[in-house]
Scaffold this active site. Sequence first.
Site, PDB file in Angstrom:
ATOM      1  N   ARG A 259      -4.453   6.930  -1.613  1.00  0.00           N
ATOM      2  CA  ARG A 259      -4.146   6.929  -0.183  1.00  0.00           C
ATOM      3  C   ARG A 259      -2.524   6.974  -0.050  1.00  0.00           C
ATOM      4  NH1 ARG A 259      -7.831   1.647   1.575  1.00  0.00           N
ATOM      5  NH2 ARG A 259      -9.710   2.742   0.972  1.00  0.00           N
ATOM      6  N   ARG A 274       0.441  -2.628  -1.933  1.00  0.00           N
ATOM      7  CA  ARG A 274       0.280  -1.201  -1.405  1.00  0.00           C
ATOM      8  C   ARG A 274       0.483  -0.061  -2.256  1.00  0.00           C
ATOM      9  NH1 ARG A 274      -0.858  -0.621   3.926  1.00  0.00           N
ATOM     10  NH2 ARG A 274      -0.283  -2.613   4.484  1.00  0.00           N
ATOM     11  N   GLU A 348      -5.588  -8.629   2.805  1.00  0.00           N
ATOM     12  CA  GLU A 348      -6.955  -7.723   2.907  1.00  0.00           C
ATOM     13  C   GLU A 348      -7.476  -7.141   1.455  1.00  0.00           C
ATOM     14  OE1 GLU A 348      -7.333  -4.896   5.900  1.00  0.00           O
ATOM     15  OE2 GLU A 348      -8.813  -3.766   4.689  1.00  0.00           O
ATOM     16  N   SER A 351     -13.472  -4.576   2.995  1.00  0.00           N
ATOM     17  CA  SER A 351     -13.716  -4.320   4.413  1.00  0.00           C
ATOM     18  C   SER A 351     -15.021  -3.940   4.627  1.00  0.00           C
ATOM     19  CB  SER A 351     -12.771  -2.917   4.784  1.00  0.00           C
ATOM     20  OG  SER A 351     -12.688  -2.986   5.971  1.00  0.00           O
ATOM     21  N   ARG A 389      -5.356  -5.049  -5.898  1.00  0.00           N
ATOM     22  CA  ARG A 389      -5.103  -6.280  -4.877  1.00  0.00           C
ATOM     23  C   ARG A 389      -5.929  -7.555  -5.462  1.00  0.00           C
ATOM     24  NH1 ARG A 389      -4.898  -4.189   1.472  1.00  0.00           N
ATOM     25  NH2 ARG A 389      -3.126  -3.010   1.290  1.00  0.00           N
TER      26      ARG A 389
END
Length: 425
Positions: A259, A274, A348, A351, A389
Site C-alpha cells: 500500500r 501504517r 482497524e 474489513s 497490526r
Amino acid sequence: MLDMKYIRANPELVKAGAAKKRIALDLDAILALDERVRAGITETDRLRAEQKNASKSIGAAAPADRPRLAEEQKAQKAQLKEKEEELAKLQAELHQLLLRVPNVPAAEVPEGRDDSENIEVKKWGTPRQFDFEPRDHIALGEAQDWIDVERGARIAGSRNYFLKGDLCLLEGAMMRYALELMVSRGFTPLSVPTLVRKDIMVGTGYFPGGEEQAYRCDERDDLCLVGTAEVPVTALHQDEILDLKDLPKRYVALSSCYRREAGTYGKDTRGLYRVHQFQKVEQVIVDVADAQRSIEHHHVIVSNAEDVLQALGLPYRIVNVCGGDLGAPQIQKFDIETWMPSRKGYGETHSASRFHEYQARRLNMRYRDADGVVRVCHTLNNTVAASVRMLIALLENHQNADGTVTLPACLRPYMGGRERIGKPL
RNA sequence: GGAGAGAUGGCGGAGUGGCCGAUCGCGCCGCCUUGCUAAGGCGGUGUACCCGCAAGGGUACCGAGGGUUCGAAUCCCUCUCUCGCCGCCA
C-alpha cells in the site's frame, strides 16, 4: 459495476445510494448516454444486416455482375463504418462512466459522513488494566531487538521495517494459525500472484479511483502490486461460467500486501500501524446471486475473524461502516477493530465486505443456475489475520512487566511450544 | 533473450474467401423403442446485446486487437497465451 438494465429500472435507488455514500454521481448523464448508445446499436445492427444481405446477393449473382454490384456496396460500407466508430466511442464513454457508479449500499448501512459515524455493533473482551507502565510495540520491539524501523527506512523508505528473531517467527506463527483454521473450515488455501494486470485491479473495483494507493509496474509490464490477496483470489474465476454444484467457492490466501498510503503523511507515523508492506491471510467467498445467502456468508466470514481474535485473546469491537465511509464497490462492510494499548483505542485490523455482483460483473464471473440460466456471482471477503497490526496488538496486550510477552495458547505449537518470548529487560 | 509450433462451441476435432455460428463425434437434456440391463431411434443442446407486450426478428463473437475485401474462422499485421527447443538466471 451495476447492470445498466438495473440502473435504467431503478435510477432513484442508484442516486440515493450514491448520496448515502457521499459520492458525486451524474446519473442523468449516464441515462442519456445509454439512450444514445442503444439507438446507435439499433441503427448499426440494421445497417449491418443490410450490408450482409447485399453481400450475400453478390455472392449469388452471376460472376459478370459482381464487380458492378460490389462497387455499389462501397458507399453503404463507408456509412456503416462511420456509424460503428461513432457507436464504439459512445460505448467506451458509457463504460468508463459505469465503472464509477457506486454500488447501492444495503438498508442496514448506517447514515454517516465518515468513520466517526460508524456504528459499533459488538464488543468482545475487556481492555487490560496494566499494573505497570506498558510499553508500546516500538519500545518493546526495539528493546527486544525484534523491530528495526531505522534500517527498514534506510533500505526502503519510511513506513518500512524489518522484523527480527522471535517477532519474525511470531508473524509466521499467526499467519500459519489463521491459515490452518480456515482450511479446517473448508476453505481452499491458495498461494497467489501479488503482481496483477491492471484490468484485474479494475475488475475487483480498485480502479478507477484507487490508482494512488497502488504500487504500479504498469509502464513496462502492465502489472500492479496488490494491496490484498482479495484481488487475485476474487479474480481467480474471471470470465468463467461456474457450475452450480461447485458453489460456493471458499478460498483463503496468505500474501504480502502493498500500500502506498498516499495522502497519509503525518498520520500514524510512529510504529508499525501504517506501513507499505505487510502479510495478511484473507478469506474470499464466491457464490450464487442470492441476497440472503450473501448476508449469511457475511456473518460467517466475520465470525471466522472473531474466532481468530478470541483465540489470540485480543479484545475487539465490530463496527457497521456508515455510508460515507463505505467504498464505491461495497453493499455493506463490517470493520473489526482490535484493542491496541498504545493507541488507547481500537485500531482497524479486519474489513469484511459484501459486494453482491459488483466485482463479479466487472470480472465477468458467472454461474449457471438450476434452470440453466446464466447469472452473475456474488462475492465477499474478509481479513482472517493481518500482520503487523495484529502483532502490535499481540505485543502490547500480552506484554509482561519485565518486557517479555506471553503467547496465546493457539500460537505456542508454532513457536516451539514456548509460553512466552523475549528476555527480561 | 533467440528460433519454432499451436489457439475453433462443455470436450474431442473438421473447416484455406460467399452455401459457416460453424460438418461430425463424445457429453448433456427431452421424447420414443425395447421385460430389466446393455443397446438403438428421433429431436434439442453456446454467450452477449438490440428491437418487440409477446410470438418473433436482428447483430456480434472461431485466443485478443487492427487491416484487406461488397463479403473473413479462412488472407495480412500486431499482441497475448500454451507447448516443446536453445541461451541466461534461480
